[in-house]
Design a protein around this motif. Sequence first.
Motif, PDB file in Angstrom:
ATOM      1  N   ILE A   1      17.027  -2.771  15.248  1.00 17.27           N
ATOM      2  CA  ILE A   1      16.499  -3.953  14.548  1.00 17.27           C
ATOM      3  C   ILE A   1      15.359  -3.508  13.639  1.00 17.27           C
ATOM      4  CG2 ILE A   1      15.352  -6.189  14.833  1.00 17.27           C
ATOM      5  CD1 ILE A   1      16.560  -6.204  17.713  1.00 17.27           C
ATOM      6  N   LEU A   2      15.334  -4.040  12.417  1.00 15.67           N
ATOM      7  CA  LEU A   2      14.221  -3.811  11.509  1.00 15.67           C
ATOM      8  C   LEU A   2      13.680  -5.155  11.035  1.00 15.67           C
ATOM      9  CD1 LEU A   2      12.392  -2.114   9.614  1.00 15.67           C
ATOM     10  CD2 LEU A   2      14.235  -2.223   7.912  1.00 15.67           C
ATOM     11  N   VAL A   3      12.370  -5.329  11.181  1.00 15.34           N
ATOM     12  CA  VAL A   3      11.683  -6.504  10.637  1.00 15.34           C
ATOM     13  C   VAL A   3      10.729  -6.005   9.557  1.00 15.34           C
ATOM     14  CG1 VAL A   3      10.233  -8.507  11.126  1.00 15.34           C
ATOM     15  CG2 VAL A   3      11.789  -7.633  12.885  1.00 15.34           C
ATOM     16  N   ARG A   4      10.853  -6.551   8.368  1.00 16.40           N
ATOM     17  CA  ARG A   4      10.023  -6.116   7.238  1.00 16.40           C
ATOM     18  C   ARG A   4       9.278  -7.317   6.679  1.00 16.40           C
ATOM     19  NH1 ARG A   4      11.961  -4.180   1.390  1.00 16.40           N
ATOM     20  NH2 ARG A   4      10.388  -2.605   0.887  1.00 16.40           N
ATOM     21  N   ASP A   5       7.973  -7.175   6.552  1.00 15.53           N
ATOM     22  CA  ASP A   5       7.115  -8.237   6.044  1.00 15.53           C
ATOM     23  C   ASP A   5       6.501  -7.753   4.733  1.00 15.53           C
ATOM     24  OD1 ASP A   5       5.502 -10.405   5.716  1.00 15.53           O
ATOM     25  OD2 ASP A   5       4.192 -10.002   7.423  1.00 15.53           O
ATOM     26  N   VAL A   6       6.862  -8.375   3.620  1.00 14.04           N
ATOM     27  CA  VAL A   6       6.356  -7.994   2.306  1.00 14.04           C
ATOM     28  C   VAL A   6       5.368  -9.061   1.842  1.00 14.04           C
ATOM     29  CG1 VAL A   6       6.958  -7.532  -0.096  1.00 14.04           C
ATOM     30  CG2 VAL A   6       8.474  -6.751   1.748  1.00 14.04           C
ATOM     31  N   MET A   7       4.172  -8.621   1.436  1.00 18.31           N
ATOM     32  CA  MET A   7       3.142  -9.604   1.105  1.00 18.31           C
ATOM     33  C   MET A   7       2.233  -9.091  -0.009  1.00 18.31           C
ATOM     34  SD  MET A   7       0.206 -11.230   3.604  1.00 18.31           S
ATOM     35  CE  MET A   7       1.435 -11.432   4.876  1.00 18.31           C
ATOM     36  N   ALA A   8       1.997  -9.932  -1.011  1.00 14.58           N
ATOM     37  CA  ALA A   8       0.977  -9.659  -2.026  1.00 14.58           C
ATOM     38  C   ALA A   8      -0.369 -10.111  -1.472  1.00 14.58           C
ATOM     39  CB  ALA A   8       1.299 -10.422  -3.310  1.00 14.58           C
ATOM     40  N   ILE A   9      -1.355  -9.217  -1.484  1.00 18.82           N
ATOM     41  CA  ILE A   9      -2.648  -9.550  -0.875  1.00 18.82           C
ATOM     42  C   ILE A   9      -3.793  -9.441  -1.885  1.00 18.82           C
ATOM     43  CG2 ILE A   9      -1.888  -8.931   1.449  1.00 18.82           C
ATOM     44  CD1 ILE A   9      -3.504  -6.340   1.138  1.00 18.82           C
ATOM     45  N   ASP A  10      -3.524  -9.838  -3.127  1.00 15.31           N
ATOM     46  CA  ASP A  10      -4.535  -9.759  -4.171  1.00 15.31           C
ATOM     47  C   ASP A  10      -5.797 -10.544  -3.814  1.00 15.31           C
ATOM     48  OD1 ASP A  10      -1.842  -9.279  -5.228  1.00 15.31           O
ATOM     49  OD2 ASP A  10      -2.840  -9.049  -7.167  1.00 15.31           O
ATOM     50  N   GLU A  11      -5.657 -11.630  -3.038  1.00 14.45           N
ATOM     51  CA  GLU A  11      -6.809 -12.477  -2.721  1.00 14.45           C
ATOM     52  C   GLU A  11      -7.555 -12.029  -1.473  1.00 14.45           C
ATOM     53  OE1 GLU A  11      -3.739 -13.688  -3.138  1.00 14.45           O
ATOM     54  OE2 GLU A  11      -3.756 -15.207  -4.718  1.00 14.45           O
ATOM     55  N   ALA A  12      -7.136 -10.931  -0.844  1.00 16.04           N
ATOM     56  CA  ALA A  12      -7.817 -10.471   0.364  1.00 16.04           C
ATOM     57  C   ALA A  12      -9.259 -10.111   0.053  1.00 16.04           C
ATOM     58  CB  ALA A  12      -7.091  -9.264   0.949  1.00 16.04           C
ATOM     59  N   GLY A  13     -10.105 -10.216   1.060  1.00 15.78           N
ATOM     60  CA  GLY A  13     -11.512  -9.915   0.888  1.00 15.78           C
ATOM     61  C   GLY A  13     -11.774  -8.424   0.787  1.00 15.78           C
ATOM     62  N   GLU A  14     -12.964  -8.085   0.316  1.00 15.61           N
ATOM     63  CA  GLU A  14     -13.324  -6.691   0.099  1.00 15.61           C
ATOM     64  C   GLU A  14     -13.257  -5.883   1.383  1.00 15.61           C
ATOM     65  OE1 GLU A  14     -16.956  -4.065  -1.912  1.00 15.61           O
ATOM     66  OE2 GLU A  14     -17.147  -6.238  -1.640  1.00 15.61           O
ATOM     67  N   MET A  15     -13.677  -6.483   2.516  1.00 17.85           N
ATOM     68  CA  MET A  15     -13.687  -5.755   3.778  1.00 17.85           C
ATOM     69  C   MET A  15     -12.276  -5.348   4.194  1.00 17.85           C
ATOM     70  SD  MET A  15     -15.392  -6.808   7.446  1.00 17.85           S
ATOM     71  CE  MET A  15     -14.279  -8.187   7.752  1.00 17.85           C
ATOM     72  N   ALA A  16     -11.308  -6.283   4.069  1.00 19.56           N
ATOM     73  CA  ALA A  16      -9.930  -5.980   4.436  1.00 19.56           C
ATOM     74  C   ALA A  16      -9.320  -4.945   3.503  1.00 19.56           C
ATOM     75  CB  ALA A  16      -9.084  -7.254   4.432  1.00 19.56           C
ATOM     76  N   LEU A  17      -9.585  -5.075   2.198  1.00 19.07           N
ATOM     77  CA  LEU A  17      -9.042  -4.117   1.231  1.00 19.07           C
ATOM     78  C   LEU A  17      -9.610  -2.721   1.463  1.00 19.07           C
ATOM     79  CD1 LEU A  17      -9.169  -6.327  -1.990  1.00 19.07           C
ATOM     80  CD2 LEU A  17      -7.112  -5.635  -0.744  1.00 19.07           C
ATOM     81  N   GLU A  18     -10.879  -2.656   1.772  1.00 21.09           N
ATOM     82  CA  GLU A  18     -11.512  -1.366   2.049  1.00 21.09           C
ATOM     83  C   GLU A  18     -10.903  -0.732   3.297  1.00 21.09           C
ATOM     84  OE1 GLU A  18     -14.343   1.811   1.929  1.00 21.09           O
ATOM     85  OE2 GLU A  18     -13.822   0.312   0.410  1.00 21.09           O
ATOM     86  N   LEU A  19     -10.719  -1.532   4.339  1.00 18.42           N
ATOM     87  CA  LEU A  19     -10.147  -1.025   5.592  1.00 18.42           C
ATOM     88  C   LEU A  19      -8.747  -0.469   5.371  1.00 18.42           C
ATOM     89  CD1 LEU A  19     -10.165  -0.737   8.710  1.00 18.42           C
ATOM     90  CD2 LEU A  19      -9.323  -3.101   8.827  1.00 18.42           C
TER      91      LEU A  19
ATOM     92  N   LYS B   1      -8.477   3.905  -2.973  1.00 14.83           N
ATOM     93  CA  LYS B   1      -8.824   5.248  -2.524  1.00 14.83           C
ATOM     94  C   LYS B   1      -7.728   6.244  -2.928  1.00 14.83           C
ATOM     95  CE  LYS B   1     -11.514   3.652   1.453  1.00 14.83           C
ATOM     96  NZ  LYS B   1     -11.693   3.706   2.929  1.00 14.83           N
ATOM     97  N   PRO B   2      -8.024   7.555  -2.889  1.00 21.36           N
ATOM     98  CA  PRO B   2      -6.988   8.558  -3.201  1.00 21.36           C
ATOM     99  C   PRO B   2      -5.788   8.422  -2.267  1.00 21.36           C
ATOM    100  CG  PRO B   2      -9.161   9.558  -3.160  1.00 21.36           C
ATOM    101  CD  PRO B   2      -9.334   8.170  -2.632  1.00 21.36           C
ATOM    102  N   LEU B   3      -4.614   8.825  -2.766  1.00 21.68           N
ATOM    103  CA  LEU B   3      -3.383   8.652  -1.991  1.00 21.68           C
ATOM    104  C   LEU B   3      -3.323   9.549  -0.763  1.00 21.68           C
ATOM    105  CD1 LEU B   3      -0.722   8.292  -4.820  1.00 21.68           C
ATOM    106  CD2 LEU B   3      -1.934   6.506  -3.561  1.00 21.68           C
ATOM    107  N   ASP B   4      -4.151  10.599  -0.719  1.00 16.99           N
ATOM    108  CA  ASP B   4      -4.144  11.462   0.465  1.00 16.99           C
ATOM    109  C   ASP B   4      -5.154  11.003   1.515  1.00 16.99           C
ATOM    110  OD1 ASP B   4      -6.462  12.089  -0.847  1.00 16.99           O
ATOM    111  OD2 ASP B   4      -6.112  14.261  -0.930  1.00 16.99           O
ATOM    112  N   THR B   5      -5.713   9.808   1.324  1.00 15.46           N
ATOM    113  CA  THR B   5      -6.660   9.261   2.302  1.00 15.46           C
ATOM    114  C   THR B   5      -5.951   8.999   3.621  1.00 15.46           C
ATOM    115  OG1 THR B   5      -7.990   8.201   0.585  1.00 15.46           O
ATOM    116  CG2 THR B   5      -8.205   7.337   2.830  1.00 15.46           C
TER     117      THR B   5
END
Length: 353
Positions: A153-171, A176-180
């Motif tokens: 079974i595969l469940v895939r959740d696709v979501m645009a999160i442009d409105e997320a807060g800075e803390m969530a985006l930073e986490l 950041k660089p792609l090798d982070t």
Amino acid sequence: MAVWGPGRLGCEVIRAMVGLESVELVSVLAYSEDKAGRDAGELAGVGPLGVRVTTDRAEMLAARPDLVIHTNMDMGAGKADDDLLQLLDVGCNVITAHAYGGLHLREDGAIERFQSHAVAGDATLYCTGVNPSFNVEQLVQTLSGACSHIENILVRDVMAIDEAGEMALELMGYGKPLDTKLSDHLRSWVGQYLEPSMRVTADLLGKPLDRIEFSSHLGPAVRPVKLASMTVEEGTCASVALRYDGYSGDEVFISVEGLYYVGAEQRPADAVAAEYIEVKIEGRPSLHVTVDLKASVHDGLDRYPDSPDTPIVYAAAAGPIVQAIPLVMAAPPGVMRTPPPTAHYDARFLRRG
């Protein structure tokens, strides 16, 4: 009834409650002082309801709500224990959107502790939303009822999160660089919602999981993406895929993948919508179901006019919460688990040879 945490989800719950004859909002508890004293209905964009938002927990409880819907900010696994236990102690039934569906899987005696407090307070605790409850427990388990055999079974959740807060985006590593290397905190933060749902569902379907393995992938911004809280520069992380593979024996039985992106250019090439849930069951028969989240299917709207800044996924989370109100109010004291569908796949019953 009271709402604890009138953010995007809490306000969506308030909007969903308007017009329900069996539900009366008596109190709303917020953390930010800029919400204190405001009318809860005006805060939610539905007009005055005559209920003033408070930042005082004692004032919320003084309104004597028989049910508290708990939608405040998630600070991590177990961080809301004391708050929830206090509500149960004073006899408040609780529906929480936090990751409390896997209390029986915790190794700190949480299920016994919560059960004891709930029974002593003559109250019920229930956890629901999109994750946990709907995506894996309800949707996958229901679809499995069409199968006489399931390989994976595969469940895939696709979501645009442009409105997320800075803390969530930073986490999550945006900008950041792609090798982070993504933090262990992120893995456990998302996993606290997904992993219990995977284990509960695999157990129900007769394929208990021996382990869950985590993997991730960061995708680059093809051009700068300007967000309200930050700018994601070209070539830095603009999409994050988090995948949890659940093994029964040596084979993957259930996988859950979340793909979260900012900027329309980062939308996956195979995406059928900006935000959707996809379930693939390989078996007999095999199934492929896509749930396209819309404000209006008829008009093709992705947002509601009364809440244009709220992603539609919050409405999908508020629905199960509001629908659970009569179930929780009628339930015996204790920790309430998501009821399974009447018909579902069970490898133990259908085993051959």
